[in-house]
Design an enzyme around this catalytic site. Sequence first.
Site, PDB file in Angstrom:
ATOM      1  N   LYS A  39      -0.685  -7.729  18.354  1.00 31.08           N
ATOM      2  CA  LYS A  39      -1.138  -8.015  16.986  1.00 31.08           C
ATOM      3  C   LYS A  39      -0.207  -7.354  15.973  1.00 31.08           C
ATOM      4  CE  LYS A  39      -4.272  -4.083  17.294  1.00 31.08           C
ATOM      5  NZ  LYS A  39      -5.628  -3.654  17.661  1.00 31.08           N
ATOM      6  N   TYR A 275      13.539   9.154  -9.345  1.00 24.84           N
ATOM      7  CA  TYR A 275      12.394   9.046 -10.267  1.00 24.84           C
ATOM      8  C   TYR A 275      11.655  10.366 -10.398  1.00 24.84           C
ATOM      9  CZ  TYR A 275      12.703   3.920  -9.957  1.00 24.84           C
ATOM     10  OH  TYR A 275      13.109   2.611 -10.027  1.00 24.84           O
TER      11      TYR A 275
HETATM   12  C1  LIG Z   1      -5.452  -2.944  18.820  1.00 23.22           C
HETATM   13  C2  LIG Z   1      -6.402  -3.092  19.907  1.00 23.22           C
HETATM   14  C3  LIG Z   1      -6.102  -2.627  21.193  1.00 23.22           C
HETATM   15  C4  LIG Z   1      -4.865  -1.820  21.513  1.00 23.22           C
HETATM   16  O1  LIG Z   1      -5.022  -0.529  20.984  1.00 23.22           O
HETATM   17  P1  LIG Z   1      -3.988   0.633  21.344  1.00 23.22           P
HETATM   18  O2  LIG Z   1      -4.622   1.846  20.810  1.00 23.22           O
HETATM   19  O3  LIG Z   1      -2.723   0.283  20.648  1.00 23.22           O
HETATM   20  O4  LIG Z   1      -3.846   0.607  22.809  1.00 23.22           O
HETATM   21  C5  LIG Z   1      -6.995  -2.904  22.206  1.00 23.22           C
HETATM   22  N1  LIG Z   1      -8.127  -3.572  21.961  1.00 23.22           N
HETATM   23  C6  LIG Z   1      -8.461  -4.018  20.739  1.00 23.22           C
HETATM   24  C7  LIG Z   1      -9.734  -4.730  20.529  1.00 23.22           C
HETATM   25  C8  LIG Z   1      -7.619  -3.783  19.671  1.00 23.22           C
HETATM   26  O5  LIG Z   1      -7.967  -4.208  18.460  1.00 23.22           O
END
Ligand SMILES: *Cc1c(COP(=O)(O)O)cnc(C)c1O
Length: 382
Positions: A39, A275
Amino acid sequence: MLNNLSRPAWMELNLSNLAHNFREVRRIVGDRAIICSVKADAYGHGAAEVSKVLENEGADALGVATVREAAILREGGIKLPIVCFSLIPDNLMEYVFEYDIVPVISSVESAKAINDISKNKYNDRVVSVMAAIDTGMGRIGFLPGDEAVDSLKTIYNLSNVRLKGLFSHFACSDDVNKEYSLEQLDKFNKFADRLESEGMAVSSKVIANSGACVAMPEAWLDGVRPGILLYGYLPSNDSEFERAVNDKIKLKQVMSIKAKIAHVKKVPKGTKISYGSTFVTDKESVIATVPVGYADGYLRCFSNNAEVIINHKKARVVGRVCMDQFMVDVTDIDDVKIGDMVILMGSDGDMNIDAVELAERAGTISYEIICGFGNRLEKIYT
Ligand SMILES: *Cc1c(COP(=O)(O)O)cnc(C)c1O
C-alpha cells in the site's frame, strides 16, 4: 523526452535487498501465505516495480489500501491476488470485479452490494472476501460476538460472495509486552472456532503484521501480512524490541535518497541562512545548497536538525529546510564542489543514515519517513 529532464536528486531502490528481505520473511514463517503490504505505493518505493519482484520471489498475495492502488498493479501486469486492506466504499465495489480485488469487508451491506453487482453485471461471478474482525485495534471490522456471528451467517449465505477468510489487525505487536496482542489473538481464534461450530468454515485466518512476523509465531496462522520488514526496517525501534528480535531476522535497507550539490560558497561570519534566519554562521563558513526540500519528503523539522553524508563525512543541515532546497555546512569538508554527491539517507561505506535516525529526529516512525520520500523524487531501481 522527460527522461532527459532528470533532477540532480533521486531515490535509489535496491531491489536485491527487497528480495533478500522477502526471503528472510519466507525463511521465518515457512510456507504459509505471505500477503505483502504494498500500500501507499509500496511505502514510497514504487508499487509496480516492488510487486514484480515480490511476485517473482513467490509472494502469495499483495495488500493495498485503495482501489486505485489495485488498479495500478493490474495495469502493471501483476497477476497475484490483491487484497484491499482498507474498506472499499460501496459505490466503488464494481472495481472489485474489474481489478479482481479481494475486498476486506466490515458490514453486511457491503457484502450485499457485491452480491448485487455480481448478479446484475457480472453473470453471478463469485467474489472471495475477507471479513474484518475487530479484536482490539478499534479501526475496522465486526466486534466479535453474537451479532457478528449473525452478520457473517448472512454473508456466508449470499450466493455470489464467498467468505474466504477472517482478517484482524494487531495494535501492539511491536511491543515487547505481548499481553494485549495475545488477548487479540485469543479473541480471533475463539471467534473463528465459533464460526466453525456454526457451520461456517473459513479457509484463511490472517492477523500477523510485521511485528507478529518476527515476534509472535503463534499468530502466523494461515498467513502473514508483512510490510515494513520488506523495506528493511523493524516495526519498532524500541531497544528492547530490537534486542528481542535482532537475531531472528537480518534486514537490508532498500531505499536511499541522494542528490548533487547545486551551489556552494564561502560566506563571512554572521551570515544568515534560509527562511527566518534561524541559523547564523559563527565564523567564516562554506555553505552548500542541496536541491531537495520538504516537498520531496525531506521534512521541514530537519531544519537545523539533521545530517547528510558528503565525500565520506557528515555535514549538518543549517537553517530551515525549504520546499525544494536546503543548506548544509561543509566548512570542515575539503574541496566540496557543485555536483558532489550528497547522501540524505543511505550508506557510504561504514557510514549510514537510515529512516530510523531521521524518524527519531522528526519524532515519528520509519514508516512515515519512507512513505514521505515517495512523492516527487525520481525512482532509480538498481
Ligand atoms: C499496513 C498493514 C499491514 C502491514 O503492516 P506492517 O507494520 O508494515 O507490517 C498489515 N495489515 C494491515 C491490515 C495493514 O493495514
